[in-house]
Design a protein around this motif. Structure first.
Motif, mmCIF file in Angstrom:
data_model
loop_
_atom_site.group_PDB
_atom_site.id
_atom_site.type_symbol
_atom_site.label_atom_id
_atom_site.label_comp_id
_atom_site.label_asym_id
_atom_site.label_seq_id
_atom_site.Cartn_x
_atom_site.Cartn_y
_atom_site.Cartn_z
ATOM 1 N N VAL A 88 0.826 -1.054 -0.090
ATOM 2 C CA VAL A 88 0.002 -0.139 -0.176
ATOM 3 C C VAL A 88 0.911 1.232 -0.101
ATOM 4 C CG1 VAL A 88 -1.600 1.188 1.335
ATOM 5 C CG2 VAL A 88 -1.968 -1.043 1.151
ATOM 6 N N SER A 89 1.861 1.427 0.733
ATOM 7 C CA SER A 89 2.750 2.516 1.194
ATOM 8 C C SER A 89 3.548 2.713 -0.491
ATOM 9 C CB SER A 89 3.905 2.128 2.064
ATOM 10 O OG SER A 89 3.349 1.857 3.256
ATOM 11 N N MET A 90 3.944 1.603 -0.931
ATOM 12 C CA MET A 90 4.778 1.912 -2.441
ATOM 13 C C MET A 90 3.674 2.290 -3.402
ATOM 14 S SD MET A 90 7.659 -1.143 -2.684
ATOM 15 C CE MET A 90 6.778 -2.505 -1.982
ATOM 16 N N SER A 91 2.698 1.793 -3.383
ATOM 17 C CA SER A 91 1.572 2.172 -4.331
ATOM 18 C C SER A 91 1.166 3.529 -4.011
ATOM 19 C CB SER A 91 0.274 1.152 -4.190
ATOM 20 O OG SER A 91 0.538 0.112 -4.253
ATOM 21 N N MET A 92 0.945 4.078 -2.829
ATOM 22 C CA MET A 92 0.497 5.483 -2.587
ATOM 23 C C MET A 92 1.715 6.562 -2.962
ATOM 24 S SD MET A 92 -2.538 5.550 -1.074
ATOM 25 C CE MET A 92 -2.550 7.333 -0.458
ATOM 26 N N ILE A 93 2.930 6.072 -2.756
ATOM 27 C CA ILE A 93 3.959 6.754 -3.213
ATOM 28 C C ILE A 93 4.236 7.027 -4.781
ATOM 29 C CG2 ILE A 93 6.516 7.171 -3.169
ATOM 30 C CD1 ILE A 93 6.322 5.785 -0.400
ATOM 31 N N ALA A 94 4.153 5.667 -5.153
ATOM 32 C CA ALA A 94 4.199 5.923 -6.932
ATOM 33 C C ALA A 94 3.031 6.300 -7.609
ATOM 34 C CB ALA A 94 4.506 4.316 -7.427
#
Lengths: 264, 284
Positions: B92-98
């Motif tokens: 989720v974190s990586m998706s939110m950042i990217a």
């Protein structure tokens, strides 16, 4: 009225501004207009809606380019907005995401003034407009009149020698308006060499209370250029002086109203 | 009235104070949680086979939180619920950042450039309407069953939402602020950082929060389709074995972590947009 010399702050040379209508055709907001404003003069542009007064102010500010002609401020051609011409807008323009003191400091910050110096200057102007103690307040916590005080303090603190005000007090109540006239004139008369002020209004009494000179705009032309010699400080009784009443009559006639009421 | 227009200082009649944030207990929210636990307990009494009691789920959570040897029987790693939820949180974190970065960048770029907006709007609109079960097989075909595929699915969803919010935020930002800043001496760099960024922040953060709320569910689904770890994979494996109390554990953990992160984000938003808290003029 169109001769330029060393004392000229603003020179407008044969300026025309056209706007294209969405449905076709065009509107001419300024039609081959020329005028000069000497340094330190307080000039009011008066006229009905759509007569071109705000267009002229925006062109002097550099926010709008003339279709033809050119405008000079302090001898330099206007090519865009800049801190040499401070603007107080009709709409609230105080940045809501900055505190009151940050707003007043902003122009100084843009110009690289050191933090301590700009804070001192901002506090001085904040006190001058009567908002001591509200340094850290958010703009949403202020009234409309207070927001105008912040905007006025900001442009004065920024040191602009030419100030352009576009119906700044139009939405304010009578008492607040008169308090702000005091604030504005007090700051304007602060320096020995007054700053040049161009003040757009549709309120004739406001113009007569504030201005050294009133330019009456009508359909993209200057219909009258009146010097207001009434001594300062002026008050509502000054408006009853025969010379001022005569000016008011002239202005009303040029705008298209009979002094006794009704349209001419 | 005889108002004199001269140099006289005037003082405002009232001095509003800055609004300060104070921690507070959400009593209504707590009542909601207690009510939900009550309903859950009541349902477990009547439907014990498919709805385990809160206590049973709590025991299962405590037993297998760090390490879960029984998971090996289901063909997944025995790393426990914590590992599964951390893996999903990472996705989720990586998706939110990217996705967030792409959405903000393209949204702000297109807000003031009509041609670019005309070109990109249909792409983002189309991406936003593709159901995850349609998009997932393509990503799995292109990138294989990998973490990248799982993250990409959620990132696309986040990007489409944040794109719309960012574009609208800058489009709606009154031009008077930029004009005012220019007349005060702001250059293009200052216009961007001092005016456009803070002026659009409340709407962009609102979009990110909405995207985050949906990202948890999508992350779990993307793991369910193509992943070897994470909450979605654990749910899929446990569902095949009809381990109801373990499924409840994962769902509960997913919900609690998502709610906690949402609360944290709400707090951050309220702090960084304190100037906008009341959403209007407080002064009467």
């Amino acid at each position: 009225m169109n001769e330029t010399n060393d004392r000229t702050a603003i020179a407008v040379h044969n300026v025309t501004r056209r706007f294209q209508r969405t449905g076709g055709g065009e509107v001419i907001a300024a039609d081959n207009m020329s005028l000069t404003i000497p340094r330190g003069e307080f000039v009011c542009l008066v006229g009905p809606s759509g007569c071109g007064k705000t267009t002229m102010l925006q062109m002097i500010a550099g926010l709008l380019a003339p279709s033809e002609g050119e405008i000079e401020v302090d001898g330099r051609k206007v090519t865009g907005p800049g801190p040499d011409r401070g603007v107080v807008f009709q709409k609230d323009s105080v940045f809501p995401w900055m505190t009151v003191i940050q707003n007043i400091e902003y122009g100084l910050k843009c110009r690289g003034v050191p933090a301590a110096e700009r804070r001192a200057l901002a506090r001085r102007y904040l006190a001058h407009v009567g908002l001591e103690g509200l340094e850290e307040s958010w703009p949403r916590e202020l009234s409309g009149g207070m927001l105008k005080r912040v905007a006025i303090a900001t442009v004065f603190a920024n040191g602009s020698r030419v100030l352009l005000l576009d119906e700044p007090f139009g939405a304010l109540d009578y008492v607040t308006k008169h308090q702000l006239y005091d604030v504005l004139l007090s700051l304007w008369s602060e320096d020995e060499q007054h700053r040049t002020v161009v003040f757009v209004t549709h309120d004739i009494d406001e113009a007569l209370l504030l201005a050294d000179r009133v330019l009456v705009f009508k359909a993209g032309h200057i219909a009258a250029d009146l010097s207001i010699d009434s001594p300062r400080p002026r008050n509502t009784e000054s408006l009853l002086q025969p010379a001022v009443v005569a000016h008011k009559r002239t202005m009303l006639e040029h705008i298209g109203l009979r002094p006794s009421g009704g349209t001419a | 009235m005889n108002a004199t227009v001269t140099a006289r200082r005037t003082t405002p009649s009232s001095s509003p104070r800055p609004v300060r944030w104070r921690p507070r207990v959400d009593v209504v929210g707590l009542c909601g949680v207690v009510a939900m636990l009550g309903v859950w307990q009541a349902m477990s009494v009547h439907f014990g086979r498919v709805v385990p009691s809160p206590l049973t789920v709590a025991n299962e959570m405590a037993k297998n939180f760090i390490s879960a040897p029984t998971f090996r029987h289901y063909g997944i790693a025995d790393a426990g619920y914590l590992d599964a939820i951390l893996y999903t949180a990472g996705n989720v974190s990586m998706s939110m950042i990217a996705g967030g970065a792409a959405g903000i960048a393209f949204g702000l770029l297109t807000a003031r450039r009509r041609l670019l907006r005309s070109a990109l709007d249909p792409i983002f609109l189309t991406l936003g309407t593709i159901p995850i079960f349609i998009a997932a097989p393509f990503l799995l075909l292109w990138f294989g069953i990998s973490r990248f595929s799982a993250v990409a699915i959620v990132a696309i969803y986040v990007a489409t939402i944040v794109y719309a919010y960012s574009q609208r935020a800058l489009y709606n930002l009154s031009p008077v602020y930029e004009q005012y800043a220019q007349t005060l001496g702001a250059d293009d760099r200052r216009l961007f950082w001092d005016i456009m960024v803070p002026g659009t922040l409340p709407e962009i953060l609102g979009g990110l929060r909405i995207a985050l709320a949906g990202a948890w569910g999508l992350a779990a689904i993307s793991e369910l389709i193509g992943s070897q770890r994470g909450a979605g994979k654990v749910i899929q494996s446990l569902a095949n074995s009809v381990d109801v109390k373990a499924i409840f554990c994962v769902l509960l953990l997913l919900g609690v972590v998502a709610a906690a992160i949402d609360a944290l984000m709400a707090l951050v938003i309220s702090r960084v947009t304190a100037w906008n808290r009341a959403g209007g003029n407080d002064h009467e």
